[in-house]
Design a protein around this motif. Structure first.
Motif, PDB file in Angstrom:
ATOM      1  N   GLN A 176     -19.380  50.048  18.066  1.00 14.33           N
ATOM      2  CA  GLN A 176     -20.771  50.396  18.313  1.00 14.33           C
ATOM      3  C   GLN A 176     -21.098  49.972  19.744  1.00 14.33           C
ATOM      4  O   GLN A 176     -20.628  48.925  20.194  1.00 14.33           O
ATOM      5  N   LEU A 222     -18.776  39.723  19.048  1.00 19.94           N
ATOM      6  CA  LEU A 222     -17.560  40.512  18.829  1.00 19.94           C
ATOM      7  C   LEU A 222     -17.425  41.616  19.880  1.00 19.94           C
ATOM      8  O   LEU A 222     -17.153  42.772  19.561  1.00 19.94           O
ATOM      9  N   LYS A 269     -19.487  47.079  24.181  1.00 17.83           N
ATOM     10  CA  LYS A 269     -18.802  47.699  23.043  1.00 17.83           C
ATOM     11  C   LYS A 269     -18.530  46.614  22.019  1.00 17.83           C
ATOM     12  O   LYS A 269     -17.828  45.647  22.295  1.00 17.83           O
ATOM     13  N   ARG A 270     -19.106  46.774  20.845  1.00 17.15           N
ATOM     14  CA  ARG A 270     -18.996  45.763  19.801  1.00 17.15           C
ATOM     15  C   ARG A 270     -18.039  46.244  18.718  1.00 17.15           C
ATOM     16  O   ARG A 270     -18.074  47.397  18.318  1.00 17.15           O
ATOM     17  N   GLU A 271     -17.206  45.336  18.257  1.00 15.31           N
ATOM     18  CA  GLU A 271     -16.278  45.674  17.169  1.00 15.31           C
ATOM     19  C   GLU A 271     -17.001  45.546  15.838  1.00 15.31           C
ATOM     20  O   GLU A 271     -17.690  44.555  15.580  1.00 15.31           O
TER      21      GLU A 271
END
Ligand SMILES: Cc1cc2nc3c(=O)[nH]c(=O)nc-3n(C[C@H](O)[C@H](O)[C@H](O)COP(=O)(O)OP(=O)(O)OC[C@H]3O[C@@H](n4cnc5c(N)ncnc54)[C@H](O)[C@@H]3O)c2cc1C
Lengths: 323, 256
Positions: free
Chosen positions: B166, B143, B157-159
């Protein structure tokens, strides 16, 4: 080999609704498979959540604890659960279909030569597992073939968390062997985007626009409708992905969750990630040219037609009614 | 950076879905095909990383002959070369079976980064990239909206759910599944389309990579979904339907 293992997610010291739904799914599976259900919790210290689960009608609770499981990492969870599954040899392993579960269960299943049956919406005798295809336009029924554990994750809202009754279950501990070097990623703390300026959560009326609007230049059409109604404007993901509206207006699993008195979905197909954010609305209106669009599965009122004709007509009718 | 992007050709979004005679898949005969949406974002991320840091972008796709058009589209947008795994029985393979094919083709390329979209718009398993990481023994994150190079590898950058994000640090090589919306998609230029014709597309028969495996998970049949609610469909012309809806909102819902 036997038993059903359901792996729950600890969200800041609480078991979230979707994890209880996974317990409900595991209990339903046990009514067909006639096997006991054990719930597993992962963390550095799971005492509080373990106690909450032990007070439910499951056959046992396993606390999988290690200092390296303090915060979630795919490597930590995959190694720990691999060891637990090898030790207990369950027939089924059930998860809630959260973003975290999406992140590691396909790798975990692959370690056993298995494929996850993900995002399941119902379970029937067989067992047969139903899940959505083509973004909700079709459903598919799956079965597990051969031996080895069957990995399943269940969709948010598909099973009833209130069907999980109370009980007293024994609690046991499992300490996986983990080393810091096995954890290859370093996760940072969660953060939110810049300050929110719209509060869709408290809006009474919402006009929501999807990809059917085709171009940013067509947005005034729905803005006029929202203005005539005194409604907030919201959108599905592609509208925000394209930067046509700010992300804070996105409704769905990655965006806002809303429950207005009326939600008018315009040119929105009704993918599950959108539906979870708005299906609790009191009244849902769908305007879509495709009579088979999944949005009609949750709509109270529907207009099957071209939004470029229907929306201006609706704006005019509302203006007239308000005079 | 050498980046392999695994892409999938899926039915065009507005394509009519008709269940085939066997009830196991849809009629493919007169479908239009397109690049899967999140895969387009994975390709975009790869092209932007190459623009910043140099290197090579290799696209990889498994499927029958028709997949070639989607591969050409990726080459026209700027990918350097492509691998096409000729596979007529993709539908008979489960997520692990497809990932095994892809992983075997990726291995000799020895890339720094493997990217996929986070899920396909047709089957929607959302697993391929994560299984690839496992099979290739790479650290991964899913993600992902944005990738930045760091001293030790990459920061992504993770959703997360409900508007949270995060950052995650990973060493290279790594595998990522890309979420839509992180970058603005480019269009192929005329020049790009022309150049694509001369770029290498290596075709490998699926049988050369792995024997058709016994699928652990089998799709038995497909169906139209069952309705959860009875929808009152307001018919007539646009004006008539709009007037009927205003009546309902006023007198049944009491919202006006
Ligand atoms: C992990 C993850 C998280 C996600 N999070 C979210 C989220 O938070 N929110 C979200 O919305 N989505 C989210 N998505 C995306 C979601 O899966 C869908 O892709 C998205 O909701 C589709 O948006 P849409 O309905 O606007 O577009 P489409 O699915 O393309 O639908 C467009 C609709 O418009 C109709 N239409 C077209 N032209 C007209 C016309 N002239 N008149 C009337 N109707 C017309 C079509 O019939 C179609 O039904 C997420 C996906 C994933 C995998």
């Amino acid at each position: 080999m036997s038993g059903i293992l359901v792996v729950l997610e600890d969200r800041e010291g609480r078991i979230g609704r979707i994890s209880w739904e996974a317990v409900a799914a595991a209990l339903q599976l046990s009514s067909f498979a006639r096997q006991p259900v054990h719930a597993a919790l992962l963390g550095a210290d799971t005492s509080t959540v373990a106690a909450a689960v032990a007070a439910k009608a499951v056959d046992g609770v396993v606390r999988v604890e290690h200092p390296l499981l303090q915060s979630y990492t795919s490597d930590g969870y995959t190694h720990a659960l691999e060891q637990l599954i090898r030790a207990r040899q369950p027939d089924f392993v059930v998860f809630p279909h959260t973003y975290q579960v999406r992140d590691f269960t396909p790798a975990l299943a692959a370690r056993f030569g298995q494929s996850l049956i993900g995002d399941v919406t119902s379970i029937a005798d067989g067992p047969l597992f139903t899940r959505q295809l083509m973004q909700g336009r079709l459903t598919g029924t799956y079965r597990h073939n051969g031996s080895g554990p069957c990995f399943v994750s269940v969709q948010s809202g598909a099973f009833r968390s209130d069907s999980v009754t109370t009980g007293t279950a024994p609690v046991e501990s499992f300490t996986p062997s983990l080393e810091a070097a096995q954890i290859r990623t370093r996760p940072g703390a969660p953060f939110r985007a810049a300050a929110q300026t719209v509060d869709l959560g408290s809006a009474q009326l919402i006009v929501s626009v999807g990809r059917g609007i085709k171009e940013a230049d067509n947005l005034p059409l729905v803005q006029d409708l929202a203005a005539a109604l005194g409604a907030e404007l919201a959108a599905s993901r592609p509208i925000c992905d394209n930067g046509w509206l700010p992300m804070e207006r996105q409704v769905g699993s990655s965006g806002q969750t809303v429950a207005p008195k009326v939600y008018i979905a315009i040119g929105i197909s009704g993918a599950i990630q959108h539906l979870v954010g708005m299906k609790a609305s009191q009244c849902i209106v769908a305007i879509n040219k495709d009579p088979d669009a999944p949005i009609f599965e949750v709509a109270d009122y529907g207009i099957v037609g071209d939004l470029f004709e229907v929306v201006p007509a609706l704006t005019a009718a509302i203006k007239a009614a308000k005079q | 950076m050498k980046i392999v992007v695994a892409i999938k050709q899926v039915p065009e979004r507005d394509a009519p879905v008709r269940i085939d005679a066997a009830g196991r898949w849809i009629e493919e005969a007169d479908l239009q095909w397109a690049l899967n949406e999140s895969d387009a974002y994975a390709l975009e991320e790869a092209l932007q990383l190459k623009e910043l840091h140099g290197g090579e972008v290799v696209v990889l796709s498994a499927g029958p002959e028709r997949v070639g058009s989607t591969i050409r589209e990726a080459l026209a947008k700027g990918a350097d070369r492509a691998i096409h795994i000729d596979c007529e029985d993709l539908g008979q393979r489960d997520a692990l079976g497809v990932a095994r094919l892809l992983a075997t083709a990726i291995q000799p390329e020895d890339p720094d980064l493997v990217l996929t979209g986070l899920q396909s718009d047709d089957l929607g398993y959302g697993q391929t990239g994560v299984i690839l990481a496992e099979l290739l023994n790479l650290p991964h994150a899913s993600l992902i909206l944005h990738v930045e190079k760091s001293d030790t590898g990459i920061t992504v950058k993770r959703e997360l759910e409900e508007g949270w994000f995060q950052n995650i640090d990973l060493p290279l090589p790594a595998a990522l599944t890309i979420q839509s919306g992180g970058a603005k998609l480019r269009y192929a230029t005329l020049m790009g389309i022309k150049r694509a014709k001369t770029k290498e597309v290596r075709r490998i028969a699926a049988a050369e990579l792995s024997a058709p495996p016994e699928a652990a998970v089998v799709l038995d049949r497909i169906a139209l979904p069952q309705k959860q609610k009875i929808t009152q469909v307001l018919s007539g012309s646009a004006q008539e339907a709009a007037a009927a809806l205003v009546e309902k909102l006023k007198f049944e819902v009491h919202a006006l």
